[in-house]
Design an enzyme around this catalytic site. Structure first.
Site, PDB file in Angstrom:
ATOM      1  CG  ASN A 125      -1.941  -1.118   1.189  1.00  0.00           C
ATOM      2  OD1 ASN A 125      -2.198  -1.703   0.148  1.00  0.00           O
ATOM      3  ND2 ASN A 125      -2.515  -1.431   2.343  1.00  0.00           N
ATOM      4  CD  GLU A 159      -3.426  -5.575  -1.779  1.00  0.00           C
ATOM      5  OE1 GLU A 159      -3.889  -4.720  -1.012  1.00  0.00           O
ATOM      6  OE2 GLU A 159      -3.113  -6.721  -1.396  1.00  0.00           O
ATOM      7  CD  GLU A 162       1.000  -7.688  -0.635  1.00  0.00           C
ATOM      8  OE1 GLU A 162       0.217  -7.829   0.342  1.00  0.00           O
ATOM      9  OE2 GLU A 162       1.165  -6.608  -1.232  1.00  0.00           O
ATOM     10  CD  GLN A 169       5.473  -6.403   4.198  1.00  0.00           C
ATOM     11  OE1 GLN A 169       6.447  -5.744   4.554  1.00  0.00           O
ATOM     12  NE2 GLN A 169       4.326  -5.797   3.844  1.00  0.00           N
TER      13      GLN A 169
END
Ligand code: AHR
Length: 549
Positions: free
Chosen positions: A106, A207, A329, A386
Site C-alpha cells: 500500500n 492492489e 503477497e 513479508q
C-alpha cells in the site's frame, strides 16, 4: 488520509451478505476413521515443471519496523557503514532469498521515489498516508539495491500507480537501468551509482482494485494505464518483466471480473499477473485448527481460478503468449490487522503488523509452499509477505534477531525445493470439509468447502543435478501419526540425507526472544531406503524428507 481503509471497506461490503453467509457458514465436517497409509508413487519422468527459484521470494515494505529498525538502523550496534543491520543481513543471506519485492505494498501508491534518492540530508520527511507513518526517506531506491545485492537477492520493484503517472514509472526505469547520457540516468550517476542497477522485475502498481488503495481506479482505467506505462517502460528498457495488478483476493466483489477487464486492456503488454492472499484461523475456519490445516487448498483454488481467467483472455485475443502468475503477497495474517496494529499515528517506525506466529501457522505455511510447488508450471514468482518485523519470519530487537515459527518451512523450501516439481497422485484417507465460514475479509459471498481433504498433503521435487529427491509432507491430522508408503518407479534412493519435522504438543506455541527455540525443526529417525519405503509422519506436522539416488 484515505477515505476508506481496507478494513472499513470490507466491513461495509460484508454486512449485506453476512446474514446469508451465516446460515451456511460451517458445513458438516466428518472424519474418515481409516488409518490406512497414504500411497505415493514417484516417477521422475512425470514432471510438472522446473521450479522457478523466484517462487520463494519475499517482500519488504516501508511499513512499521520493516525497513527502519529492521533493515536500516544506523544507531544499532549491528549497523555497518551503510547503516544496515548486519545480523539481519546474515539471516537473509543464509536463507538465500532469491528476490525481494520493494517498497510496497500500500505504501508504494503514495510514494515519490525522487524523495528517496540523492544526498540524505536533502531528503524530505513526509507523511505516508497508507499507514499514517512518518517517512524520513533515509532509505530509498539506491540503498535498497545496495542492500539486496549484498544479501544476494534480486530486486522486484513496485511502481506507484496511485499518485504516480506512467511517465514517473518510465523515469524510474530510466534512473535504474539506463547506463548514461539521459536525464534520469545521469541523475543516478550524480548520486554516486555509476553502473545501472538493471532491475528486471516490476510490479505495475499494487492492489489497484481495492478502495483502500491510494489512487484506486476502475479495472478498465487501470488496464489502460498499465498498458501505457508498460509501453513507456519497454521503450526505455525492452528487457523488463512486468507484472500487472490482479485481484487482491477472492473476497473482493470484483474478483475475476477485475482480472478479466484489466487483461483485456494490457495482456499484450505485460508478462504476468499478481495474486495476493492472507490466511488465518478465523471465522472462516470456525477457529477450528483441523479446518485451518486444509486452507492451503484455497491457494490451489485461487491459482487455478486466475489461470482460468488469464487463459480465457488469451484465447479471446488469439494470443501466442502465456502469462505467468506472480503470487507476490502470501502468508498467514489475521491477528495484527486492525486498530493500532495498522495505524502508525504519525510516528516513525511504529510497531505495525507484528504478527506472532505459532506452530499451526508454520504448518499451514508449509502447506502453502506445497501449493506453490505443485503449480510450478504457471507460478513463476511469489513473495512471502513479508520478511522482517512486519508479518515476518524474522523479528528484531536491539539485541538481535528471532526466527518465528514460519521461518522454518520457508527455509526448507529455499533449501530443498530446487529442481523439478513432480506430478503425484497420492492415494489415502482424509476428512471432510464441506463448507467454510466467513473469511476475515469477506464481503459475504458464500465460500465453498473442499469436500474430502487428504490427511497428507505431499509434494516431491527432483533435482537432476544433485540426483536428489525431496518430499514435503503436511500431516493435517492433529491427533494421529500417519503412515506414507513411497513407491519408486524409476529411481531407488540409496541414502536419506535429511528427515526433519516441525511438530509439537501445542499448536499455539510461539517463539519469543526469551524462549526462541520453543518451535524448531526436530530430526526424525531416517527410514530404510529401497524401492518401497514406509515413513511415519507425526501428528500435526510438516516434514521434509530428502534422499539421494
Ligand atoms: O503486506 C501488507 C499489506 O497487505 C500490503 O501493503 C498490501 O499490499 C496488502 O493489503
Amino acid at each position: 488520509m484515505q477515505s476508506v481503509s481496507r478494513r472499513q471497506f470490507l466491513k461495509k461490503s460484508g454486512e449485506a451478505g453476512l446474514a446469508a453467509c451465516a446460515t451456511s457458514a460451517l458445513g458438516r465436517m466428518g472424519f474418515a476413521q481409516s488409518a490406512a497409509p497414504t500411497r505415493v508413487v514417484i516417477d521422475s519422468s512425470r514432471q510438472i515443471s522446473a521450479i522457478d527459484p523466484h517462487v520463494y521470494g519475499s517482500f519488504l515494505e516501508h511499513l512499521g519496523r520493516a525497513i527502519y529498525e529492521g533493515v536500516y538502523d544506523p544507531q544499532s550496534k549491528f549497523a555497518d557503514a551503510n547503516g544496515f543491520r548486519t545480523d539481519v543481513m546474515a539471516e537473509v543471506k543464509q536463507l538465500g532469498v532469491p528476490i525481494i519485492r520493494y517498497p510496497g505494498g500500500n505504501f508504494v501508491s503514495g510514494y515519490h521515489w525522487l524523495n528517496g534518492v540523492g544526498p540524505k540530508k536533502d531528503r524530505p520527511t513526509v507523511l505516508d498516508r497508507a499507514w499514517d507513518t512518518l517517512e524520513t526517506n533515509q532509505f530509498g531506491t539506491n540503498e535498497f539495491i545496495t542492500w539486496a545485492r549484498e544479501v544476494g537477492a534480486e530486486p522486484l520493484f513496485g511502481l506507484n500507480f496511485g499518485t504516480g503517472t506512467a511517465e514517473d514509472a518510465a523515469a524510474l526505469v530510466e534512473y535504474c537501468n539506463v547506463a548514461r547520457g539521459t536525464k534520469w540516468s545521469e541523475l543516478r550517476r550524480s548520486h554516486g551509482y555509476e553502473q545501472p542497477h538493471n532491475v528486471k522485475y516490476w510490479c505495475v502498481g499494487n492492489e489497484m482494485d481495492g478502495p483502500w488503495q491510494i489512487g484506486h481506479i476502475p479495472a478498465r482505467e487501470y488496464g489502460l494505464k498499465a498498458a501505457d506505462a508498460a509501453r513507456q517502460m519497454r521503450a526505455v528498457d525492452p528487457t523488463v518483466k512486468l507484472v500487472a495488478c490482479g485481484s487482491s483476493g477472492p473476497f473482493m466483489p470484483t474478483y475475476i471480473e477485475w482480472d478479466r477487464t484489466v487483461l483485456e486492456e494490457c495482456y499484450d503488454d505485460v508478462d504476468g499477473i499478481s495474486l495476493h492472499r492472507y490466511w488465518g484461523n478465523t471465522e472462516e475456519t470456525n477457529h477450528d485448527s483441523q479446518i485451518y490445516m486444509a486452507m492451503n487448498l484455497a491457494m490451489d483454488r485461487q491459482i487455478e481460478e486466475i489461470i482460468a481467467v488469464t487463459d480465457s483472455v488469451r484465447a479471446q485475443k488469439r494470443s501466442g503468449k502465456q502469462l505467468f502468475l506472480s503470487f507476490d503477497e502470501w502468508n498467514v495474517w489475521y491477528r495484527a490487522r486492525s486498530g493500532d496494529d495498522v495505524d502508525g499515528h504519525g510516528k516513525s517506525a511504529p510497531h505495525l503488523l507484528e504478527e506472532q506466529y505459532n506452530l499451526e501457522d508454520a504448518l499451514l505455511v508449509g502447506g502453502l509452499a506445497n501449493s506453490l510447488m505443485r503449480h510450478a508450471d504457471r507460478v513463476k514468482l511469489a513473495c512471502l509477505a513479508q520478511l522482517v518485523n512486519v508479518i515476518a519470519p524474522i523479528m528484531t530487537n536491539e539485541n538481535g534477531v528471532l526466527r518465528q515459527t514460519i521461518y522454518y518451512p520457508y527455509a526448507w523450501a529455499l533449501k530443498y525445493a530446487h529442481g523439478t516439481a513432480l506430478s503425484l497422485a497420492p492415494e489415502g484417507p482424509g476428512y471432510e470439509v464441506a463448507s467454510l465460514g466467513r473469511p476475515i475479509e469477506s464481503i459475504g459471498l458464500p465460500v465453498p468447502g473442499f469436500g474430502e481433504v487428504p490427511w497428507l498433503d505431499v509434494t516431491a521435487v527432483w533435482n537432476e543435478e544433485k540426483k536428489a529427491a525431496t518430499l514435503f509432507v503436511l500431516n493435517r491430522d492433529l491427533h494421529n501419526e500417519r503412515e506414507m508408503e513411497i513407491v519408486w518407479r524409476d529411481l531407488t534412493p540409496s541414502a536419506v540425507t535429511t528427515f526433519e519435522t516441525m511438530t509439537g504438543p501445542d499448536l499455539k506455541a510461539i517463539n519469543t526472544f526469551a524462549d526462541p527455540k520453543r518451535v524448531v525443526p526436530q530430526t526424525l529417525e531416517k527410514p530404510k531406503t529401497g524401492s518401497t519405503m514406509t515413513v511415519k509422519l507425526p501428528a500435526r506436522s510438516y516434514s521434509v524428507l530428502s534422499m539421494t539416488v
